[in-house]
Design a protein around this motif. Structure first.
Motif, PDB file in Angstrom:
ATOM      1  N   ALA A   5       0.846  -1.195   0.000  1.00  0.00           N
ATOM      2  CA  ALA A   5       0.000   0.000   0.000  1.00  0.00           C
ATOM      3  C   ALA A   5       0.884   1.247   0.000  1.00  0.00           C
ATOM      4  O   ALA A   5       0.850   2.078   0.906  1.00  0.00           O
ATOM      5  CB  ALA A   5      -0.938  -0.007   1.206  1.00  0.00           C
ATOM      6  N   ALA A  27      -2.075   4.114  -0.999  1.00  0.00           N
ATOM      7  CA  ALA A  27      -3.170   4.047  -0.028  1.00  0.00           C
ATOM      8  C   ALA A  27      -3.872   5.402  -0.026  1.00  0.00           C
ATOM      9  O   ALA A  27      -3.248   6.416   0.300  1.00  0.00           O
ATOM     10  CB  ALA A  27      -2.627   3.732   1.353  1.00  0.00           C
ATOM     11  N   LYS A  56      -2.965   2.649   6.437  1.00  0.00           N
ATOM     12  CA  LYS A  56      -2.719   2.419   5.007  1.00  0.00           C
ATOM     13  C   LYS A  56      -3.055   0.981   4.615  1.00  0.00           C
ATOM     14  O   LYS A  56      -3.670   0.741   3.571  1.00  0.00           O
ATOM     15  CB  LYS A  56      -1.267   2.745   4.663  1.00  0.00           C
ATOM     16  CG  LYS A  56      -0.950   4.223   4.720  1.00  0.00           C
ATOM     17  CD  LYS A  56       0.509   4.477   4.433  1.00  0.00           C
ATOM     18  CE  LYS A  56       0.818   5.961   4.424  1.00  0.00           C
ATOM     19  NZ  LYS A  56       2.229   6.230   4.122  1.00  0.00           N
ATOM     20  N   VAL A  60      -6.511  -0.143   1.964  1.00  0.00           N
ATOM     21  CA  VAL A  60      -6.348  -0.943   0.748  1.00  0.00           C
ATOM     22  C   VAL A  60      -6.972  -2.324   0.926  1.00  0.00           C
ATOM     23  O   VAL A  60      -7.615  -2.854   0.018  1.00  0.00           O
ATOM     24  CB  VAL A  60      -4.860  -1.036   0.342  1.00  0.00           C
ATOM     25  CG1 VAL A  60      -4.659  -2.023  -0.805  1.00  0.00           C
ATOM     26  CG2 VAL A  60      -4.342   0.349  -0.052  1.00  0.00           C
ATOM     27  N   GLY A  71       1.189  -2.291   4.810  1.00  0.00           N
ATOM     28  CA  GLY A  71       1.167  -0.845   5.003  1.00  0.00           C
ATOM     29  C   GLY A  71       2.443  -0.442   5.727  1.00  0.00           C
ATOM     30  O   GLY A  71       2.940  -1.193   6.574  1.00  0.00           O
TER      31      GLY A  71
END
Length: 196
Positions: A5, A27, A56, A60, A71
């Motif tokens: 992400a 993201a 993040k 996603v 993330g």
């Protein structure tokens, strides 16, 4: 399926170098708003890096429910100041001159999400100490770095000419680059062995 992400060239390179097959996608979060919201709950910069990484990964993961989503985020901890990626060379120079001859911490958070929930997260930290340096020395480094420093929270790149500005470093290299790879690879082996 594995998704990063992030569109960070450094994080993409680190995952590629580890031999992972993945898709990178940004993201869609407002990082400053997410940071503000997280800081109202906890002023700890390390915890903030972890919170942003989780945010993040989650955003996603909610659109890609079958994927394992990575993330990641990084915060810089210096003298209670909020320091972000600079938007110009002048801002980068001002940030770097303010921390010349001092130490600061970099906190790198990383999280894994699947099916809209966090399955694992951590934060790792490193301490970096700058040499005292002149504006002339800094300008020479910034000339060599070019716009690359605008993609770094500290306005420097340890993997680039900015290395000339440092006196000492304590911590994991990958953490400094913004993705604690050893912890992440271990977590992927446990939570998503299919990605190897």
């Amino acid at each position: 399926m594995l998704i990063l992400a992030s569109q960070s060239p450094t994080r993409i390179t680190l995952l590629n170098n580890a031999g992972l097959r993945f898709t990178a996608m940004a993201a869609p979060i407002d990082e400053r708003k997410a940071e503000h919201d997280a800081l109202t709950q906890d002023s700890n910069r390390a915890a903030l890096a972890r919170s942003l990484a989780e945010a993040k990964a989650l955003v996603v993961s909610r659109t890609e429910p079958d994927a394992m989503v990575i993330g990641a985020d990084q915060t810089l901890d210096f003298d209670t100041r909020e320091i972000h990626k600079p938007v110009s060379r002048d801002q980068a120079a001002a940030q770097l001159m303010a921390i010349a001859g001092t130490s600061h911490a970099l906190h790198s958070g990383v999280a894994l999400a699947r099916d809209g929930r966090i399955v694992w997260s951590t934060v790792e930290s490193a301490i970096l100490r700058f040499k005292p340096f002149s504006r002339q020395t800094l300008d020479a480094v910034l000339d060599l770095e070019g716009d690359a420093i605008l993609g770094s929270v500290g306005a420097y790149r340890l993997e680039g000419p900015s290395l000339r500005l440092f006196e000492a470093i304590e911590g994991d290299y990958f953490t400094i680059l913004g993705l604690p790879m050893l912890a992440l690879l271990d977590a992927l082996e446990r939570h998503a062995p299919e990605v190897f």
